[in-house]
Design a protein around this motif. Structure first.
Motif, mmCIF file in Angstrom:
data_model
loop_
_atom_site.group_PDB
_atom_site.id
_atom_site.type_symbol
_atom_site.label_atom_id
_atom_site.label_comp_id
_atom_site.label_asym_id
_atom_site.label_seq_id
_atom_site.Cartn_x
_atom_site.Cartn_y
_atom_site.Cartn_z
ATOM 1 N N ALA A 11 -25.094 -11.701 1.801
ATOM 2 C CA ALA A 11 -25.257 -12.250 0.465
ATOM 3 C C ALA A 11 -26.150 -11.301 -0.321
ATOM 4 O O ALA A 11 -27.304 -11.084 0.049
ATOM 5 C CB ALA A 11 -25.888 -13.642 0.530
ATOM 6 N N ALA A 12 -25.623 -10.728 -1.392
ATOM 7 C CA ALA A 12 -26.362 -9.730 -2.164
ATOM 8 C C ALA A 12 -26.878 -10.330 -3.467
ATOM 9 O O ALA A 12 -26.116 -10.921 -4.232
ATOM 10 C CB ALA A 12 -25.476 -8.527 -2.462
ATOM 11 N N ALA A 13 -28.186 -10.146 -3.717
ATOM 12 C CA ALA A 13 -28.791 -10.669 -4.941
ATOM 13 C C ALA A 13 -28.418 -9.832 -6.151
ATOM 14 O O ALA A 13 -28.561 -10.269 -7.287
ATOM 15 C CB ALA A 13 -30.308 -10.707 -4.794
ATOM 16 N N SER A 14 -27.928 -8.627 -5.907
ATOM 17 C CA SER A 14 -27.517 -7.726 -6.973
ATOM 18 C C SER A 14 -26.620 -6.656 -6.361
ATOM 19 O O SER A 14 -26.605 -6.481 -5.139
ATOM 20 C CB SER A 14 -28.736 -7.067 -7.632
ATOM 21 N N VAL A 15 -25.888 -5.955 -7.197
ATOM 22 C CA VAL A 15 -25.133 -4.792 -6.740
ATOM 23 C C VAL A 15 -25.511 -3.595 -7.608
ATOM 24 O O VAL A 15 -24.735 -2.666 -7.795
ATOM 25 C CB VAL A 15 -23.603 -5.038 -6.758
ATOM 26 N N GLY A 16 -26.736 -3.646 -8.149
ATOM 27 C CA GLY A 16 -27.253 -2.549 -8.940
ATOM 28 C C GLY A 16 -27.633 -1.369 -8.070
ATOM 29 O O GLY A 16 -27.456 -1.371 -6.842
ATOM 30 N N ILE A 17 -28.209 -0.357 -8.689
ATOM 31 C CA ILE A 17 -28.483 0.895 -7.990
ATOM 32 C C ILE A 17 -29.540 0.741 -6.895
ATOM 33 O O ILE A 17 -29.526 1.487 -5.913
ATOM 34 C CB ILE A 17 -28.851 1.991 -9.016
ATOM 35 N N THR A 18 -30.420 -0.229 -7.010
ATOM 36 C CA THR A 18 -31.403 -0.430 -5.944
ATOM 37 C C THR A 18 -30.772 -1.049 -4.692
ATOM 38 O O THR A 18 -31.455 -1.248 -3.692
ATOM 39 C CB THR A 18 -32.580 -1.293 -6.436
ATOM 40 N N TYR A 19 -29.472 -1.321 -4.765
ATOM 41 C CA TYR A 19 -28.730 -1.819 -3.603
ATOM 42 C C TYR A 19 -27.732 -0.771 -3.101
ATOM 43 O O TYR A 19 -26.837 -1.074 -2.316
ATOM 44 C CB TYR A 19 -28.002 -3.124 -3.961
ATOM 45 N N LEU A 20 -27.910 0.455 -3.549
ATOM 46 C CA LEU A 20 -26.988 1.537 -3.203
ATOM 47 C C LEU A 20 -26.777 1.756 -1.703
ATOM 48 O O LEU A 20 -25.642 1.989 -1.275
ATOM 49 C CB LEU A 20 -27.465 2.850 -3.834
ATOM 50 N N PRO A 21 -27.820 1.749 -0.879
ATOM 51 C CA PRO A 21 -27.573 2.000 0.550
ATOM 52 C C PRO A 21 -26.519 1.079 1.143
ATOM 53 O O PRO A 21 -25.653 1.525 1.899
ATOM 54 C CB PRO A 21 -28.956 1.784 1.177
ATOM 55 N N MET A 22 -26.570 -0.199 0.773
ATOM 56 C CA MET A 22 -25.567 -1.145 1.272
ATOM 57 C C MET A 22 -24.178 -0.807 0.735
ATOM 58 O O MET A 22 -23.187 -0.806 1.482
ATOM 59 C CB MET A 22 -25.947 -2.563 0.859
ATOM 60 N N ASP B 279 -19.093 8.712 -7.130
ATOM 61 C CA ASP B 279 -17.781 8.753 -6.485
ATOM 62 C C ASP B 279 -17.719 7.863 -5.244
ATOM 63 O O ASP B 279 -16.627 7.570 -4.750
ATOM 64 C CB ASP B 279 -17.423 10.186 -6.078
ATOM 65 N N ASN B 280 -18.875 7.465 -4.736
ATOM 66 C CA ASN B 280 -18.916 6.686 -3.500
ATOM 67 C C ASN B 280 -19.442 5.272 -3.703
ATOM 68 O O ASN B 280 -19.982 4.659 -2.783
ATOM 69 C CB ASN B 280 -19.770 7.414 -2.460
ATOM 70 N N VAL B 281 -19.272 4.773 -4.910
ATOM 71 C CA VAL B 281 -19.590 3.385 -5.232
ATOM 72 C C VAL B 281 -18.280 2.659 -5.516
ATOM 73 O O VAL B 281 -17.420 3.183 -6.224
ATOM 74 C CB VAL B 281 -20.527 3.302 -6.458
ATOM 75 N N PRO B 282 -18.072 1.475 -4.961
ATOM 76 C CA PRO B 282 -16.841 0.730 -5.250
ATOM 77 C C PRO B 282 -16.625 0.619 -6.756
ATOM 78 O O PRO B 282 -17.566 0.341 -7.507
ATOM 79 C CB PRO B 282 -17.109 -0.644 -4.618
ATOM 80 N N PRO B 283 -15.419 0.857 -7.225
ATOM 81 C CA PRO B 283 -15.127 0.875 -8.670
ATOM 82 C C PRO B 283 -15.618 -0.360 -9.426
ATOM 83 O O PRO B 283 -16.061 -0.263 -10.572
ATOM 84 C CB PRO B 283 -13.600 0.965 -8.712
ATOM 85 N N GLU B 284 -15.572 -1.519 -8.782
ATOM 86 C CA GLU B 284 -15.954 -2.752 -9.478
ATOM 87 C C GLU B 284 -17.455 -2.814 -9.775
ATOM 88 O O GLU B 284 -17.907 -3.663 -10.550
ATOM 89 C CB GLU B 284 -15.535 -3.985 -8.659
ATOM 90 N N TYR B 285 -18.229 -1.918 -9.160
ATOM 91 C CA TYR B 285 -19.677 -1.929 -9.381
ATOM 92 C C TYR B 285 -20.145 -0.806 -10.307
ATOM 93 O O TYR B 285 -21.342 -0.626 -10.525
ATOM 94 C CB TYR B 285 -20.420 -1.819 -8.050
ATOM 95 N N LEU B 286 -19.223 -0.050 -10.861
ATOM 96 C CA LEU B 286 -19.594 1.062 -11.737
ATOM 97 C C LEU B 286 -19.973 0.596 -13.146
ATOM 98 O O LEU B 286 -20.491 1.377 -13.936
ATOM 99 C CB LEU B 286 -18.451 2.082 -11.822
ATOM 100 N N VAL B 287 -19.709 -0.656 -13.475
ATOM 101 C CA VAL B 287 -20.071 -1.315 -14.736
ATOM 102 C C VAL B 287 -19.352 -0.709 -15.937
ATOM 103 O O VAL B 287 -18.624 -1.379 -16.645
ATOM 104 C CB VAL B 287 -21.601 -1.297 -14.986
ATOM 105 N N ASP B 288 -19.551 0.563 -16.212
ATOM 106 C CA ASP B 288 -18.974 1.164 -17.411
ATOM 107 C C ASP B 288 -18.108 2.369 -17.045
ATOM 108 O O ASP B 288 -16.892 2.319 -17.123
ATOM 109 C CB ASP B 288 -20.093 1.569 -18.371
#
Length: 341
Positions: free
Chosen positions: A36-47, A267-276
């Motif tokens: 369960a992730a509280a956010s998918v922002g950049i501070t959650y990048l390792p996950m 390039d290594n972040v799921p597309p749905e989390y790229l925001v813009d």
């Protein structure tokens, strides 16, 4: 001659077998895992990177990540049994300890929270510091979340009470961006990439920058560990190999991020989390890069800083007898230290 060849063959076989044994991984007791992730922002990048680059799969894990609007909701999922692990704020382990719940960080994702606390462009003329926020609407990821706690501390330092403002849960992603632009809130505490999106177009004027070393010292007195992966002590005791597999994947991702370019990260972040878009995400990563952990550890100093911050405005935490060393367990990330991306 044949005898010498046989000895040589045995030696070579032993060397190969030894090498295989050295890199062999334990099989996780619980291969299917719900985070369960509280956010998918950049501070959650390792996950996110561990998922996207297949590091969890390499450890024998089938990981399902469910994104929530804030930390309070992830705690409900964890304690309700629908999630096994939370990707959320380290501070949750301290506040929950006061309620008799033993939660333990198994891998830190950041050394600082990476937040921007700012005022909307429409309120810029009225608000020059936090003490000017009395009576205003302030956005946090969710009521009771780590962003809410940080806001309470900022208000406390400014001589205000939590009741002096109206707190509104807006998430950390598209909802937060929309709330500022639509004038639904007067101020906001938010992480990247939303922070970069809003400051870049002038929608949010920073009052505090918790992405830099100087900014964290100004607000908290030191770097303030936030985004982490934690579970109940019971889960850790029951599934130690699973926990180790998670730590291995997270540390591996952190080491990869440390060497990657901003463009490679995007390039290594799921597309749905790229925001813009990728270019903007790369910019946002540059802004928050120093916050990403490189070894997954919570330090004693960082833990004490969080305790001190919470104690300043929460009498329950201030009066509680909490063993901070029981709120994090670095053994798993220490064991994962030799893993390479």
């Amino acid at each position: 001659m044949k005898l010498k060849f046989a000895f040589a063959l045995c030696a070579a076989f032993e060397l190969v077998c030894g090498s295989v044994a050295a890199v062999a991984k334990d099989v996780p007791e619980k291969p299917e895992l719900h985070i369960a992730a509280a956010s998918v922002g950049i501070t959650y990048l390792p996950m996110l990177v561990a998922q996207q680059r297949g590091y969890f799969k390499d450890e024998g894990l089938d990981v399902h990540i469910a994104a929530f609007s804030g930390g309070s909701k992830t705690l409900e999922a964890l304690l309700g049994g629908s999630s096994d692990i939370v990707a959320g704020a380290y501070s949750n382990t301290i506040t929950m300890a006061t309620k008799g719940q033993h939660l333990v960080v198994i891998a830190a994702q950041v050394i600082c929270p990476g937040w921007i606390f700012g005022v909307s462009q429409k309120r810029q003329a009225e608000v020059k510091s936090a003490r000017d926020l009395k009576g205003m609407r302030i956005g946090v990821s969710a009521p009771g979340s780590s962003t809410h706690m940080a806001l309470n501390y900022i208000l406390h330092k400014a001589g205000l009470q939590p009741s002096d403002v109206s707190v509104i849960g807006v998430g950390q992603a598209a909802g937060a961006v929309a709330a500022v632009r639509a004038g639904q809130i007067d101020a906001l505490i938010v992480n990247d990439p939303s922070a970069t999106i809003l400051t870049k177009d002038g929608s949010l004027i920073p009052l505090e920058n918790m992405r830099t070393a100087e900014g964290n010292v100004k607000v908290f007195g030191s770097d303030y560990p936030e985004s982490s992966l934690f579970a109940t002590q019971d889960f850790i005791n029951k599934y130690p190999k699973t926990v180790q597999a998670v730590a291995n994947a997270i540390v591996r991702a952190e080491k990869w991020i440390a060497k990657a370019t901003p463009e490679q990260v995007a390039d290594n972040v799921p597309p749905e989390y790229l925001v813009d878009n990728k270019a903007l995400y790369a910019d946002a990563f540059r802004n928050s890069r120093r916050c990403i952990a490189q070894n997954g550890e919570i330090t004693a100093k960082g833990a004490q800083t969080v305790r001190d911050v919470l104690s300043a405005f929460d009498p329950t935490v201030a009066s509680a007898k909490i063993d901070l060393t029981a709120t994090y367990d670095n053994r798993f990330v220490e064991k994962a230290a030799g893993i390479q991306p």
